[in-house]
Design a protein around this motif. Sequence first.
Motif, PDB file in Angstrom:
ATOM      1  N   GLU A 164       0.811  -1.216   0.000  1.00 22.93           N
ATOM      2  CA  GLU A 164       0.000   0.000   0.000  1.00 22.93           C
ATOM      3  C   GLU A 164       0.842   1.264   0.000  1.00 22.93           C
ATOM      4  O   GLU A 164       0.533   2.230  -0.710  1.00 22.93           O
ATOM      5  N   VAL A 165       1.909   1.277   0.790  1.00 28.58           N
ATOM      6  CA  VAL A 165       2.687   2.509   0.989  1.00 28.58           C
ATOM      7  C   VAL A 165       3.936   2.559   0.117  1.00 28.58           C
ATOM      8  O   VAL A 165       4.288   3.617  -0.406  1.00 28.58           O
ATOM      9  N   LEU A 166       4.620   1.429  -0.039  1.00 28.36           N
ATOM     10  CA  LEU A 166       5.904   1.414  -0.730  1.00 28.36           C
ATOM     11  C   LEU A 166       5.824   0.894  -2.164  1.00 28.36           C
ATOM     12  O   LEU A 166       6.840   0.835  -2.857  1.00 28.36           O
ATOM     13  N   GLY A 167       4.637   0.485  -2.586  1.00 29.92           N
ATOM     14  CA  GLY A 167       4.479   0.018  -3.955  1.00 29.92           C
ATOM     15  C   GLY A 167       5.084  -1.341  -4.219  1.00 29.92           C
ATOM     16  O   GLY A 167       5.391  -1.686  -5.369  1.00 29.92           O
ATOM     17  N   ASP A 170       3.396  -8.340  -4.488  1.00 25.53           N
ATOM     18  CA  ASP A 170       3.154  -9.476  -3.599  1.00 25.53           C
ATOM     19  C   ASP A 170       3.891 -10.699  -4.153  1.00 25.53           C
ATOM     20  O   ASP A 170       3.361 -11.448  -4.964  1.00 25.53           O
ATOM     21  N   SER A 171       5.128 -10.872  -3.696  1.00 28.34           N
ATOM     22  CA  SER A 171       5.943 -11.995  -4.136  1.00 28.34           C
ATOM     23  C   SER A 171       6.538 -12.687  -2.915  1.00 28.34           C
ATOM     24  O   SER A 171       6.559 -12.138  -1.805  1.00 28.34           O
ATOM     25  N   GLU A 172       7.039 -13.882  -3.125  1.00 34.97           N
ATOM     26  CA  GLU A 172       7.659 -14.626  -2.031  1.00 34.97           C
ATOM     27  C   GLU A 172       8.862 -13.876  -1.468  1.00 34.97           C
ATOM     28  O   GLU A 172       9.076 -13.839  -0.256  1.00 34.97           O
ATOM     29  N   GLU A 173       9.642 -13.261  -2.351  1.00 36.02           N
ATOM     30  CA  GLU A 173      10.818 -12.509  -1.905  1.00 36.02           C
ATOM     31  C   GLU A 173      10.417 -11.306  -1.052  1.00 36.02           C
ATOM     32  O   GLU A 173      11.007 -11.055   0.002  1.00 36.02           O
ATOM     33  N   HIS A 174       9.397 -10.578  -1.490  1.00 40.86           N
ATOM     34  CA  HIS A 174       8.944  -9.435  -0.702  1.00 40.86           C
ATOM     35  C   HIS A 174       8.348  -9.879   0.635  1.00 40.86           C
ATOM     36  O   HIS A 174       8.529  -9.203   1.658  1.00 40.86           O
ATOM     37  N   ARG A 175       7.628 -10.994   0.628  1.00 40.42           N
ATOM     38  CA  ARG A 175       7.075 -11.491   1.891  1.00 40.42           C
ATOM     39  C   ARG A 175       8.197 -11.882   2.859  1.00 40.42           C
ATOM     40  O   ARG A 175       8.105 -11.617   4.062  1.00 40.42           O
ATOM     41  N   ARG A 176       9.232 -12.501   2.337  1.00 35.76           N
ATOM     42  CA  ARG A 176      10.364 -12.867   3.196  1.00 35.76           C
ATOM     43  C   ARG A 176      11.019 -11.625   3.794  1.00 35.76           C
ATOM     44  O   ARG A 176      11.330 -11.583   4.970  1.00 35.76           O
TER      45      ARG A 176
END
Length: 280
Positions: A164-167, A170-176
């Motif tokens: 929402e804030v940083l653009g 939704d990926s596995e790497e970003h979730r990690r």
Amino acid sequence: MRLLTPADEPLLEVFLSAHRDSSMFLRSNARCAGLTYRGAAGEATYAGVFREGRIAGVAAHCWNGMVLLQAPGDAPDLARACVRLSGRAVTGLSGPLEQVQAARAALGIDSADLALDGAEGLFALDLSELVVPQALADGSVVCRAPRAEERDTLCAWRMAYDIEVLGATDSEEHRRRASGFLDAQISKGEAWVAISDRVPVSLSAFNASLPDIVQLGGIYTPPGFRGRGFARAAVAASLLAARERGASRAVLFTDSPSAVRAYAALGFRRIGDYSLLLLR
């Protein structure tokens, strides 16, 4: 203008302390990881400009590719020098708005290259002037450290914040990455959960913390709980904890009108402009 070494740490602290409201990432990283770059998290290559034996500006090219700036009047030259010294790719820029804009031009970063082109207000509060929300004062909202069984929920909140804030995507790497960032905040005692009717409703955290000042970051309330003062209660509780630990000031940056209203109700006032650029 030259590479900074561990021998420069006292001079760097004096300089950054004089600009403490807009130097939180630089100051906290230098204090925690030092000025020698080996590639570990928190480390950076630091370039400084000197005048009359004192540091007058600094740029740091961090382990994650971010270039952090506190260089009034010298941002373009320092940004170029720092990236040249590091020899690494740039993933983004962060610092006072005018400095980031000047460094961006000097590094040839075009709008098309950016995933996030943020220009936000910089807000500050002397913690002696914190306004405590009624819901926190009367106990209708309780704030405490996160519990182990809440981790998955809070990690999902952190990921939602990044999107929402940083653009972020939704990926596995970003979730990690998001989970790792939140885990670090929790382990350092720098995350708080607001509870209403036994249900977690909001998250407050510090993304940088020093003995005298803290920087709020990653504040998140799920959409279904917004507009009910839960974020204000969570933030106020975290700032009361910081004040008890000895901090006297808090800063944050945001461009959200609703967030600005919430922070103003706690006593925050706008003192400048800040920028965060993230490359694709």
